[in-house]
Motif scaffolding. Structure first.
Motif, PDB file in Angstrom:
ATOM      1  N   LYS A 138       0.824  -1.207   0.000  1.00  0.00           N
ATOM      2  CA  LYS A 138       0.000   0.000   0.000  1.00  0.00           C
ATOM      3  C   LYS A 138       0.863   1.264   0.000  1.00  0.00           C
ATOM      4  O   LYS A 138       0.577   2.225  -0.718  1.00  0.00           O
ATOM      5  N   LEU A 139       1.923   1.271   0.803  1.00  0.00           N
ATOM      6  CA  LEU A 139       2.807   2.442   0.850  1.00  0.00           C
ATOM      7  C   LEU A 139       3.437   2.703  -0.512  1.00  0.00           C
ATOM      8  O   LEU A 139       3.534   3.863  -0.959  1.00  0.00           O
ATOM      9  N   GLU A 142       0.755   4.113  -2.894  1.00  0.00           N
ATOM     10  CA  GLU A 142       0.095   5.361  -2.510  1.00  0.00           C
ATOM     11  C   GLU A 142       1.045   6.546  -2.427  1.00  0.00           C
ATOM     12  O   GLU A 142       0.605   7.678  -2.215  1.00  0.00           O
ATOM     13  N   ASN A 143       2.351   6.299  -2.593  1.00  0.00           N
ATOM     14  CA  ASN A 143       3.320   7.379  -2.433  1.00  0.00           C
ATOM     15  C   ASN A 143       4.195   7.525  -3.673  1.00  0.00           C
ATOM     16  O   ASN A 143       4.616   6.530  -4.268  1.00  0.00           O
ATOM     17  N   VAL A 144       4.472   8.777  -4.039  1.00  0.00           N
ATOM     18  CA  VAL A 144       5.423   9.017  -5.123  1.00  0.00           C
ATOM     19  C   VAL A 144       6.838   9.139  -4.572  1.00  0.00           C
ATOM     20  O   VAL A 144       7.810   8.987  -5.314  1.00  0.00           O
ATOM     21  N   ASP A 145       6.944   9.397  -3.256  1.00  0.00           N
ATOM     22  CA  ASP A 145       8.261   9.502  -2.628  1.00  0.00           C
ATOM     23  C   ASP A 145       8.771   8.099  -2.275  1.00  0.00           C
ATOM     24  O   ASP A 145       7.984   7.162  -2.114  1.00  0.00           O
ATOM     25  N   VAL A 147       9.940   4.881  -0.233  1.00  0.00           N
ATOM     26  CA  VAL A 147       9.351   4.291   0.973  1.00  0.00           C
ATOM     27  C   VAL A 147      10.436   3.576   1.777  1.00  0.00           C
ATOM     28  O   VAL A 147      11.242   2.813   1.227  1.00  0.00           O
ATOM     29  N   ARG A 160      11.186   3.073  -4.335  1.00  0.00           N
ATOM     30  CA  ARG A 160      10.201   3.864  -5.075  1.00  0.00           C
ATOM     31  C   ARG A 160       9.484   2.980  -6.101  1.00  0.00           C
ATOM     32  O   ARG A 160      10.094   2.094  -6.709  1.00  0.00           O
ATOM     33  N   PRO A 164       4.378   5.163 -11.346  1.00  0.00           N
ATOM     34  CA  PRO A 164       3.490   5.470 -10.224  1.00  0.00           C
ATOM     35  C   PRO A 164       2.049   5.101 -10.562  1.00  0.00           C
ATOM     36  O   PRO A 164       1.649   5.106 -11.729  1.00  0.00           O
ATOM     37  N   ARG A 170      -5.933   2.733  -7.329  1.00  0.00           N
ATOM     38  CA  ARG A 170      -5.407   2.016  -6.167  1.00  0.00           C
ATOM     39  C   ARG A 170      -6.265   0.795  -5.879  1.00  0.00           C
ATOM     40  O   ARG A 170      -7.493   0.861  -5.936  1.00  0.00           O
TER      41      ARG A 170
END
Length: 356
Positions: A138-139, A142-145, A147, A160, A164, A170
Motif C-alpha cells: 500500500k505504501l 500510494e506514495n510518489v516519494d 518508501v 520507489r 506510479p 489504487r
C-alpha cells in the motif's frame, strides 16, 4: 445486477481453477467466465492462488484483455513473492490497461503447501506477517516519494514504485476474516474482511457492528421453482465418497479457521429446512456454503445478509452464463427486499414474508 448497487452490494464471480481444465481449453474458459461476469454486472472476479494452480497474475492479464471494466481480485500469498513484486504487478497492469485490480490477501491455509515452500510460520504469526507485507504494498502504491519500512518480517529502504499508480486505480484490499487474527489484520489494514457466512436467519442486530462493510463467500443455485433449483443442485453436486475422504484429509492439513467453522456448521444444518447447503463443501467440490432454492427464498437470505451489514458477495465458480443470469435475478429481488427490510424483521426468527 445493476439494482444491487442501490443497497451497495458489490458482486464478484470466481475464475475457474486451472487444475479442472486442460491447456488452451482453460484459457478459453477463463475468457468466457470473465465475459459472462461483466455482462451480468459483476464488479470483479476472484483468481485463486496455491501451489497446484497456474500463476494468478498471468490469469488476471487474460481477464483484463478479455473485458472492459471487470476487476481481477488477485489472491496474494506472501510466501510466493516479495511485496515490491506485487506492487510492481499492480502498477504495471494499471499502466498498460488503465484498469483497477483488487487484492485478496491470504496468509496460506494448507500446511502441506507451506511446508513444501519451507514456511513453518504459525497461523496467527502469518497474519502479523501479512499486515507488514500488505502495508508495504500500500505504501509503495500510494506514495510518489521513496518508501522506508522496518518491520519484524520485511524491511525496505528508499524504495520507489515506478510507474506510479494513479490514485483512482489504487487496489481494493480483502483479507480473510474468519479468525480473530484475520479480523485484526483486516482492521489494521483498513481492508474488507471476507467471511464464510452462517445461515442468514442466525444473524441479529448484535451482529451488525461485526458484519458492517464485510464480504462473504457463497455459492448460489436458484430457479423460479425450488424443485428445479434442488434438482440442479443435486445433479451438480452428487454425494462423492472420494471427495468426502479428500475433505477429511484437507481438514487434517489445514489450520484455517474457516475450514473448521464450515465443518461444524455442516453438522448443525444437515437436518434443517433451509436454503443454506454445505454438501458441496463436505464433498470437496467447493470451498463455500451454497444457497439453494427459488428466487424468493434465496433473495430472502441475501436480503438478510445485507441487513446484517454484508456489502460484498464473492460467488463460486459458475458452470455457465445461465447460472449467473439466475443469480442476477435473485440479487435483483434481494435489492428490493433489503431496502425495505426492518430491524424487527431481522430479529424475527421466522423471517416474515418479505416478498411484498
Amino acid at each position: 445486477m445493476d439494482p444491487v448497487s442501490e443497497v451497495r452490494f458489490e458482486i464478484f464471480c470466481t475464475c475457474p481453477q486451472s487444475g479442472a481444465v486442460s491447456g488452451t481449453d482453460y484459457l478459453e474458459e477463463v475468457k468466457a467466465v470473465a465475459r459472462w461476469s461483466e455482462e451480468l454486472g459483476c464488479k470483479g472476479i476472484l483468481v485463486y492462488t496455491e501451489n497446484s494452480l497456474v500463476d494468478p497474475w498471468l490469469v488476471s492479464q487474460v481477464i483484463l484483455q478479455s473485458t472492459k471494466e471487470l476487476c481481477p481480485l488477485v489472491a496474494v500469498q506472501p510466501a510466493y513473492m516479495h511485496p515490491y513484486t506485487v506492487a510492481k504487478m499492480v502498477s504495471s497492469l494499471a499502466h498498460m490497461y488503465g484498469r483497477r485490480l483488487y487484492l485478496n490477501m491470504v496468509a496460506g491455509g494448507s500446511t502441506t503447501d507451506l511446508a513444501a515452500l519451507g514456511d513453518a510460520t504459525p497461523h496467527d504469526k502469518r497474519y502479523a506477517r501479512l499486515v507488514e507485507y500488505t502495508s508495504i504494498i500500500k505504501l509503495l502504491l500510494e506514495n510518489v516519494d521513496p518508501v522506508t519500512f522496518e518491520g519484524e518480517f520485511y524491511a525496505v529502504r528508499n524504495l520507489r514504485m515506478t510507474p506510479p499508480l494513479p490514485a483512482s486505480l489504487r487496489p481494493g484490499v480483502f483479507v480473510s476474516g474468519s479468525s480473530d487474527a484475520g479480523v485484526a489484520a483486516a482492521k489494521a489494514l483498513g481492508a474488507t474482511p471476507v467471511r464464510y457466512p452462517k445461515p442468514a436467519g442466525e444473524y441479529g442486530p448484535a451482529d451488525s457492528l461485526e458484519c458492517a462493510g464485510s464480504g462473504v463467500r457463497v455459492g448460489i443455485i436458484t430457479r423460479e421453482s425450488a424443485e428445479e433449483a434442488w434438482r440442479v443442485a443435486h445433479e451438480r453436486f452428487p454425494a462423492d465418497k472420494k471427495g468426502q475422504l479428500t475433505h477429511k484429509l484437507a481438514m487434517k492439513v489445514s489450520d484455517s479457521s474457516w475450514h473448521k467453522q464450515l465443518s461444524d456448521l455442516a453438522v448443525q444444518t444437515t437436518t434443517q429446512d433451509t436454503p443454506y447447503w454445505l454438501v458441496p463443501f463436505e464433498n470437496y467440490k467447493s470451498f463455500c456454503p451454497y444457497l439453494v432454492g427459488d428466487y424468493g427464498a434465496v433473495s430472502d437470505e441475501l436480503a438478510l445478509y445485507a441487513a446484517a451489514g454484508y456489502e460484498t458477495f464473492i460467488l463460486d465458480i459458475p458452470p455457465g452464463r445461465e447460472e449467473l443470469s439466475h443469480t442476477s435475478e435473485a440479487f435483483r429481488q434481494a435489492a428490493k427486499k433489503a431496502r425495505s427490510l426492518t430491524s424487527s424483521a431481522l430479529r424475527d426468527p421466522a423471517r416474515q414474508d418479505m416478498a411484498g
